[in-house]
Design an enzyme around this catalytic site. Structure first.
Site, short mmCIF file in Angstrom:
data_model
loop_
_atom_site.label_atom_id
_atom_site.label_comp_id
_atom_site.label_asym_id
_atom_site.label_seq_id
_atom_site.Cartn_x
_atom_site.Cartn_y
_atom_site.Cartn_z
N ARG A 401 0.83 -1.20 0.00
CA ARG A 401 0.00 0.00 0.00
C ARG A 401 0.87 1.26 0.00
O ARG A 401 0.57 2.24 -0.68
CB ARG A 401 -0.92 0.00 1.23
CG ARG A 401 -2.08 -0.97 1.11
CD ARG A 401 -2.88 -1.04 2.39
NE ARG A 401 -2.18 -1.77 3.44
CZ ARG A 401 -2.24 -1.49 4.75
NH1 ARG A 401 -2.98 -0.47 5.15
NH2 ARG A 401 -1.58 -2.21 5.62
N ARG A 422 -3.29 0.54 11.21
CA ARG A 422 -3.71 -0.84 11.00
C ARG A 422 -5.05 -1.16 11.66
O ARG A 422 -5.86 -1.91 11.11
CB ARG A 422 -2.63 -1.79 11.52
CG ARG A 422 -1.38 -1.79 10.67
CD ARG A 422 -0.27 -2.59 11.31
NE ARG A 422 0.87 -2.71 10.40
CZ ARG A 422 2.02 -3.28 10.73
NH1 ARG A 422 2.20 -3.75 11.95
NH2 ARG A 422 3.00 -3.37 9.85
N HIS A 524 -1.68 -10.15 14.29
CA HIS A 524 -0.35 -9.84 13.81
C HIS A 524 0.64 -9.49 14.92
O HIS A 524 1.78 -9.93 14.89
CB HIS A 524 -0.42 -8.69 12.80
CG HIS A 524 0.90 -8.31 12.22
ND1 HIS A 524 1.71 -9.23 11.58
CD2 HIS A 524 1.57 -7.13 12.18
CE1 HIS A 524 2.81 -8.62 11.16
NE2 HIS A 524 2.76 -7.36 11.52
#
Length: 591
Positions: A401, A422, A524
């Site tokens: 991105r 995020r 994550h």
């Protein structure tokens, strides 16, 4: 894919026969039938020289050569040429039991069943259980050996701590429970955030420590420990210099979500930062004489009556349980992002969510520290990364991105600023139809980012010669996606994203072929963990330092607040890894 032909059937080649002809069902039997016997692998029959299995792996390479010789460019998926680097042969190949195709801990390659001797008998993993009786017996027996500093966990934080302590004059032993080093750091794809670097100056990027601090605090919703964030920012540029002194190239720059400028440093050519750093740190550790013990799980931190660290009970794969004495211990075991029970306990809403973490990220350091009264901070703050490949555990780096991809929903419409934090990106994706999104880009980005070509190699990308064809291939609405791309290209040309106010649009989408990768949020990073002070000392429940115990990296809490910005994890491991190593050495060596 002819995996059985891998390296010319490297094992059977010794006798110029096939495995089927040899009529054996494990690696040890095969060697024995060829007249080499146990000495093919062992100095002494029935014994392994050390937990790292160094001698066995030397024997493997003496016959078959290293990975440079074994890698086969004709294979679509070559396990001898992976991001894991030059790891031990015994990570996958086993002498007396079923082999382990380690790649499939994250991937779903169809070659695992074709590894030589895949039909051998499986055994229970050596580290499947915690044996409290043997732990107590090891403590009662007293130290088997003595060192100055023990570092637990051989990822980026652990290596940086161990090398720093060694350079300070301490005798260091680095413990790693896995059969090879790297941990979660081996999976890091993006880069390392740093402010005021020579690289930024060369690219005419105006950045400052205060800007770094502001972005990190804002990204963490101001729940971060400001003292730790300040240290992270102030020492980040020195961290880049440190990595360069270890041979790591960090010349490329890009912007990660939540950053106000291009601050994320990464290796030249778009290489993934984690594998590159780990491979250089492995070599540096060998160069500086850091003893690294693989297959060695830390079972218990041992303290004296004054709650001062005196050592660690270690469970070695071959050596069993023993007490390793030391005045200083550094916890660098990573987070708990692959511990399903801990995830369910601390964040029930994330229960069952996929994870991008290494299978070693099971919260061991948190468990060890809590057992001796360490304080935890932010322990239930878990980050979902917005772009993990659907039907895989492969993280699609924020770099995609940052370099120029757009993110669209099932219809083909953008729905958020691609460079937002995020947590916000993850929340936005989960609100879309099907709870997934597509990252869309063209050949310009494909050629620019090497890691994107890696995703293509793993067959994760959809490809088409036009935007309309890409929409049909992915199930998006052709007219919608075409209009989305056209609008974005006009915004990129004018420098004004009128839809979502994205302020960094380095590439347009005009050059075929066009690509898309399907993504969804997954676990994550665990932002919470062991509480530390500015010296990386672990704090007890009264917020006093536990003498001799230090921690760095994802095992700790406080640095990132509610949400970690991309690029700050590697910075965390480097900056606080070095601080922990320096102070651990100073404590161990003082008179």
């Amino acid at each position: 894919m002819k995996f059985a032909v891998l390296s010319g059937l490297i094992l059977a080649c010794l006798a110029n026969v096939s495995i089927a002809e040899a009529k054996v069902n494990d690696l040890a039997s095969f060697h024995n039938d060829k007249g080499n016997g146990c000495k093919t692998c062992h100095k002494v029959a029935g014994k392994v020289a050390d937990d790292s299995e160094s001698y066995i792996n030397q024997q493997c390479k003496s016959c078959h050569g290293g990975y440079d010789k074994l890698k086969n460019p004709q294979l679509a998926i070559d396990p001898h040429n992976s991001h894991l680097g030059d790891i031990n042969c015994t990570s996958c190949h086993k002498g007396h039991e079923k082999p382990v195709f380690y790649c499939n801990e994250c991937h779903s390659f169809d070659i695992g069943a074709k590894i030589p001797f895949a039909d051998a008998k499986a055994k229970e993993p050596w580290d499947a259980k915690w044996d409290q009786e043997k732990i107590q017996q090891a403590i009662a027996a007293g130290p088997k050996e003595q060192t100055d500093v023990i570092v637990i966990g051989a990822g980026s934080a652990g290596y940086n701590a161990a090398i720093t302590a060694k350079q300070a004059g301490a005798k260091v032993i680095l413990l790693e429970k896995a059969p090879f080093s790297g941990g979660n750091s081996m999976l890091a794809a993006g880069g390392m955030n740093a402010a005021g670097t020579a690289q930024q100056k060369a690219h005419h990027i105006n950045d400052s420590v205060q800007s770094f601090i502001n972005d990190a605090m804002k990204g963490g919703r101001y729940a971060n420990d400001p003292k730790l964030v300040e240290i992270l920012a102030k020492q980040s540029a020195d961290g880049i210099k440190w990595l360069e002194s270890m041979g790591v190239n960090m010349d490329d720059l890009k912007r990660s979500g939540g950053a106000s400028v291009d601050r994320t440093h990464r290796p030249h050519g778009g290489l993934s930062v984690g594998p590159t750093i780990i491979q250089h740190l492995r070599k540096a550790a060998d160069k500086f004489g850091v003893e690294t013990r693989l297959n060695s799980r830390a079972e218990k931190l041992v303290v004296d009556d004054n709650q001062q660290i005196v050592g660690v009970v270690v469970h070695g794969k071959h050596s069993g349980y023993y007490l390793l004495a030391a005045k200083s211990v550094v916890l660098s075991t990573g987070g708990y992002g692959y511990n399903k029970q801990m995830i369910a306990y601390y964040r029930p809403t994330f229960q069952g969510m996929t994870s991008s973490n290494n299978i070693t990220a099971t919260g061991d350091g948190i468990t060890l520290a809590k057992a001796i009264g360490a304080s935890m901070t932010d322990i239930d703050w878990i980050q979902a990364h917005p772009t993990i490949g659907v039907d895989s555990r492969i993280l699609i780096s924020e770099t995609v991105r940052g370099v120029g991809a757009i993110m669209v929903n099932q219809q083909g419409s953008r729905f958020i600023n691609e460079l937002t934090t995020r947590d916000r990106a993850s929340d936005a994706i989960l609100k879309q139809p099907g709870r997934f999104a597509w990252l869309v880009f063209d050949n310009q980005l494909y050629k620019k980012a090497k890691m994107v070509r890696g995703y293509d190699h793993l067959k994760m990308l959809k490809k088409a010669d036009s935007v309309a064809e890409l929409a049909k291939l992915t199930g998006m609405v052709p007219n919608t996606l075409e209009q989305t791309v056209s609008n974005y290209n006009s915004y990129q040309k004018s420098g004004d994203d009128q839809a979502f106010h994205r302020d960094n649009m380095p590439l347009n989408l005009t050059q075929p072929p066009y690509y898309a990768v399907k993504v969804a949020p997954g676990i994550h990073h665990t932002m919470g963990g062991v509480a530390i002070d500015t010296k990386a000392e672990v704090l007890n429940l009264q917020s006093w330092p536990i003498k001799g115990l230090y921690a760095a990296g994802e095992v700790t809490g406080g640095v990132h607040g509610y949400n970690r910005l991309g690029g700050n994890a590697i910075a965390d491991t480097v900056v606080f890894g070095r601080i922990a190593g320096e102070n651990a050495a100073a404590n161990a060596l003082k008179k």
